[in-house]
Design an enzyme around this catalytic site. Sequence first.
Site, PDB file in Angstrom:
ATOM      1  N   HIS A 186      79.960  26.769   3.185  1.00 15.46           N
ATOM      2  CA  HIS A 186      80.315  27.576   2.013  1.00 15.46           C
ATOM      3  C   HIS A 186      79.058  28.073   1.321  1.00 15.46           C
ATOM      4  O   HIS A 186      77.937  27.698   1.659  1.00 15.46           O
ATOM      5  CB  HIS A 186      81.160  26.749   1.038  1.00 15.46           C
ATOM      6  N   ASP A 188      77.874  29.065  -2.944  1.00 16.05           N
ATOM      7  CA  ASP A 188      78.354  28.694  -4.280  1.00 16.05           C
ATOM      8  C   ASP A 188      78.706  29.911  -5.140  1.00 16.05           C
ATOM      9  O   ASP A 188      78.001  30.922  -5.130  1.00 16.05           O
ATOM     10  CB  ASP A 188      77.287  27.865  -5.005  1.00 16.05           C
ATOM     11  N   HIS A 333      75.905  26.703   3.222  1.00 12.90           N
ATOM     12  CA  HIS A 333      75.465  25.316   3.379  1.00 12.90           C
ATOM     13  C   HIS A 333      76.660  24.393   3.559  1.00 12.90           C
ATOM     14  O   HIS A 333      77.804  24.774   3.295  1.00 12.90           O
ATOM     15  CB  HIS A 333      74.569  24.873   2.210  1.00 12.90           C
ATOM     16  N   ARG A 349      72.470  19.279 -10.455  1.00 19.25           N
ATOM     17  CA  ARG A 349      72.315  20.613  -9.864  1.00 19.25           C
ATOM     18  C   ARG A 349      72.346  21.694 -10.934  1.00 19.25           C
ATOM     19  O   ARG A 349      73.138  21.629 -11.875  1.00 19.25           O
ATOM     20  CB  ARG A 349      73.450  20.843  -8.876  1.00 19.25           C
TER      21      ARG A 349
HETATM   22  O1  LIG Z   1      75.583  17.606  -1.690  1.00 21.02           O
HETATM   23  C1  LIG Z   1      74.991  18.487  -1.080  1.00 21.02           C
HETATM   24  O2  LIG Z   1      74.120  18.257  -0.261  1.00 21.02           O
HETATM   25  C2  LIG Z   1      75.320  19.915  -1.341  1.00 21.02           C
HETATM   26  C3  LIG Z   1      76.499  20.039  -2.219  1.00 21.02           C
HETATM   27  C4  LIG Z   1      76.806  21.473  -2.517  1.00 21.02           C
HETATM   28  O3  LIG Z   1      77.517  22.122  -1.819  1.00 21.02           O
HETATM   29  C5  LIG Z   1      76.178  22.077  -3.675  1.00 21.02           C
HETATM   30  O4  LIG Z   1      75.432  21.395  -4.402  1.00 21.02           O
HETATM   31  O5  LIG Z   1      76.402  23.272  -3.890  1.00 21.02           O
HETATM   32 FE   LIG Z   2      77.646  24.160  -2.511  1.00 20.40          FE
END
Ligand SMILES: O=C(O)CCC(=O)C(=O)O
Ligand SMILES: [Fe+2]
Length: 376
Positions: A186, A188, A333, A349
């Site tokens: 996906h 974001d 990712h 994040r």
């Molecule tokens: O946990 C992760 O490595 C990525 C998770 C994810 O898709 C994000 O942080 O957008």
């Molecule tokens: Fe993500």
Amino acid sequence: MAPTAIDPVILDVVQPKKDTLNLPTESRKRLEKAGIDLSSGYPYRPAKPLYLQDVQKIRDYHREHVDPGARADPAKRALFSAAEKVVDLTAHIGTEIVGLQLKDLTDQQKDELGLLIAERSVVFFRDQDISPQQQRSLGEWYGEVEVHPQVPQVPGVAGVTVIWPELQATEAKANFRNPGGASRWHSDLVHERQPAGVTHLHNDTVPTVGGDTLWASGYSAYEKLSPNFRKIIDGKKAVYRSAHAYLDRDDPTAGPKYVERVHPLVRVHPATGWKALWVNRAMTVRIVGLDKAESDLILGYLYDVYEKNVDIQVRFKWTPRTSALWDNRITIHNASWDYEGSQPRHGTRVTALAEAPYFQEDASSRREALGLAVDE
Ligand SMILES: O=C(O)CCC(=O)C(=O)O
Ligand SMILES: [Fe+2]
């Protein structure tokens, strides 16, 4: 009219389960050191807005976006000369920088890092000492920091979301065969009018084995297509939808609905000027102007090209306190859930929203720009 049927998934999100999970020790120490107030529960979970109509209005207006990478020194001298080592992890995608602390970067270095992320798609920094507040400040350099209406956040630091797979698994069932969530390809926040540019995930706790994250290059996925096929998809638009669903105020019994937005299928990155394929299996609904069967066939092929060519991907093994900064404009990712929640994994994040996606006919591909063999 009050809603009569609320999807349990939505209910879970708006009615938080309080503190049923133990915050991993190192994560707690980091948050306490940063002065985060954990006394009212962790993470903070915004309950509103809940309605599609409200969510659609958030950031539904044009904002100027000047991409820091576009004004950077192409040689990235300030960044590279200060680093101990700069290591490309694969030929197409992924670079690790050793010997720099993200919280101490100068403005010039931040611009150059923006360009490096645009070129290399994802850049890693291990052993970072960075608070959620410093993470947000860095994110602000790359665009407007997104504040999500539903996703759990660090208390008191709006815009810093909590990526804690154990917590997510309590909201939406996850198991080995259907891990769900981020454990699928996906990108974001595709439903935003000006979707995600640079996302910075700092993982303070990771499993000793497993929990890797994979990224694939949208520049290279585009270049895997034949020149004639590229002409077919160049300039086409698609409908993209949100990861989260919301109740429709006008039709509350209809069940959860997604926010949808039309964007180009191939976009150009403003800092590199290179074309990238911009689809992902989780959130692309259909190509505008084609019959459903045609759209399904083409999208299915594009996902396959993007997801199955291992030479255009990087798989990253985390260590505690590592930061990954990736560009959602040019990548997809996928977070591997091979550890199945057997060990804690926790991170914070920040996502900077960028420009409204655009296509430009005469833009080059990455390979053309780098003087590599094309069209063979
Ligand atoms: O946990 C992760 O490595 C990525 C998770 C994810 O898709 C994000 O942080 O957008
Ligand atoms: Fe993500």
